[in-house]
Design an enzyme around this catalytic site. Sequence first.
Site, short mmCIF file in Angstrom:
data_model
loop_
_atom_site.label_atom_id
_atom_site.label_comp_id
_atom_site.label_asym_id
_atom_site.label_seq_id
_atom_site.Cartn_x
_atom_site.Cartn_y
_atom_site.Cartn_z
N HIS A 11 27.18 -11.79 31.07
CA HIS A 11 28.59 -11.61 30.70
C HIS A 11 28.83 -11.48 29.20
O HIS A 11 29.93 -11.18 28.78
CB HIS A 11 29.44 -12.78 31.23
CG HIS A 11 29.28 -14.05 30.44
ND1 HIS A 11 28.18 -14.84 30.54
CD2 HIS A 11 30.08 -14.64 29.52
CE1 HIS A 11 28.31 -15.88 29.72
NE2 HIS A 11 29.45 -15.78 29.09
C1 UD1 Z 1 34.70 -16.67 28.19
C2 UD1 Z 1 34.19 -17.44 26.97
C3 UD1 Z 1 32.67 -17.57 27.04
C4 UD1 Z 1 32.24 -18.15 28.36
C5 UD1 Z 1 32.79 -17.29 29.47
C6 UD1 Z 1 32.41 -17.75 30.85
C7 UD1 Z 1 35.42 -17.18 24.85
C8 UD1 Z 1 35.41 -16.52 23.54
N1 UD1 Z 1 34.51 -16.74 25.73
O1 UD1 Z 1 34.21 -15.37 28.11
O2 UD1 Z 1 32.23 -18.39 26.00
O3 UD1 Z 1 30.83 -18.18 28.41
O4 UD1 Z 1 34.21 -17.31 29.36
O5 UD1 Z 1 32.95 -16.90 31.80
O6 UD1 Z 1 36.22 -18.06 25.09
N2 UD1 Z 1 38.86 -11.95 33.67
C9 UD1 Z 1 39.27 -11.90 34.97
N3 UD1 Z 1 39.63 -13.08 35.57
C10 UD1 Z 1 39.57 -14.28 34.93
C11 UD1 Z 1 39.16 -14.31 33.59
C12 UD1 Z 1 38.79 -13.14 32.98
O7 UD1 Z 1 39.32 -10.85 35.58
O8 UD1 Z 1 39.90 -15.31 35.54
C13 UD1 Z 1 38.45 -10.67 33.01
C14 UD1 Z 1 39.51 -10.11 32.14
O9 UD1 Z 1 39.45 -8.72 32.28
C15 UD1 Z 1 39.08 -10.50 30.75
C16 UD1 Z 1 37.56 -10.52 30.88
O10 UD1 Z 1 37.30 -10.95 32.21
O11 UD1 Z 1 39.54 -9.62 29.79
C17 UD1 Z 1 36.87 -11.45 29.92
O12 UD1 Z 1 37.44 -12.77 30.00
P1 UD1 Z 1 37.59 -13.69 28.69
O13 UD1 Z 1 38.15 -15.00 29.06
O14 UD1 Z 1 38.21 -12.91 27.61
O15 UD1 Z 1 36.11 -13.87 28.22
P2 UD1 Z 1 34.80 -14.19 29.00
O16 UD1 Z 1 33.92 -13.02 28.85
O17 UD1 Z 1 35.05 -14.70 30.39
#
Ligand code: UD1
Length: 361
Positions: A206
């Site tokens: 991820h």
């Molecule tokens: C976040 C954390 C990372 C952690 C990871 C575990 C930060 C900077 N990053 O990264 O340290 O290892 O979580 O997963 O805080 N999305 C969904 N559903 C959700 C959440 C996210 O669809 O419930 C999608 C969205 O399109 C979003 C993307 O995933 O834009 C990334 O989510 P985000 O929370 O920005 O960062 P992670 O990559 O999950």
Amino acid sequence: MPHEVHLVVGARPNQMKAAPLLKLLRLSEDFNPILVDTGQHYDHEMAGVFFEQFGMGIPDISLDVGSGTHGKQTAQILEHYETVLLERNPSAVIVIGDVNSTVACSLAATKLQIPTIHLEAGLRSNDRTMPEELNRIVTDHLCDLLWTPSPDGDENLLAEGIPRSKITRVGNIMIDTLVQMEGLFSKRDMKEELEIEGKHIVVTFHRPSNVDSQETLEKILHQITELATTHSIAWPIHPRTKNKITEFGLEHLIQNPRIHVLQPLGYIEFMSLVASSKGVITDSGGIQEETTFLGIPCLTVRPNTERPITITNGTNQLISPDKIQENMMKFQSGQNERPTIEFWDGHTANRCIESLKSLLL
Ligand code: UD1
């Protein structure tokens, strides 16, 4: 009157670290724990399932911020949580790990002079291109009390000029969760439930550095296809990675009967697959620790790790995205003996409670 203590969670890796501490806080007459969920992760598979499986209940306060750019997400959490703090004025705030929610809530609380504690403090990858590294540095320098998991954490903080008096080594809180949940996940047979045949490898990716570049992601997918000629692959896919595979038009590379692409899994389901696997290929932080504890071989596709103890004392090895295939021999031997690591003993939450009592009572 018991002290109101906030325990903040935001993203998936926070929940498994909060659960054992929340349980003990709820048992204590000295504290009134309030579970604050920022909503950084909001899908049931990314958040709700963990509250359920760990028996945490529904969060007392939900900020519902959702996804966004780093600046927007951090700013929204800061703004929403400040409002909560002004209303409730808790005795202390506990933030966890290195996600955007961690840094945002520590900033909101420390600006209001509320004693703020960082659980899993002192980890450093020394890689400032990782958003988590910036979150760790800022959070550690803001907080009043730093609960570290391992000696390298203490050393990193001291080297940055943080006084020793702020540092308390409590141990690895994720291992508390693992110890408490092992009875459940060792009974579950996800491999059979998912009809995964033969020996299998668990894959998770991820990190933006691996999945946001088409070239790197393609390299990874080609090697996983190669691996699938000798092993089944179980891949619970992160929404970011799924979106990127679609955006880059690479779906054909995962359409393979030996590659089981799964929705993000709950803790019990995921750990059942890991514990029965020949090995794990990942870029996660926490999985490096879980595989080390269980003695499962782990290839971490990153140039660095903030958890060096998993390499010196554990099963972990760092590799670059084009070297997955040639390091497959790591998975031949299967499971190793479990290592003994100080404070990876399932009692970290107890040490946190003792430290909290010294701070507040
Ligand atoms: C976040 C954390 C990372 C952690 C990871 C575990 C930060 C900077 N990053 O990264 O340290 O290892 O979580 O997963 O805080 N999305 C969904 N559903 C959700 C959440 C996210 O669809 O419930 C999608 C969205 O399109 C979003 C993307 O995933 O834009 C990334 O989510 P985000 O929370 O920005 O960062 P992670 O990559 O999950």
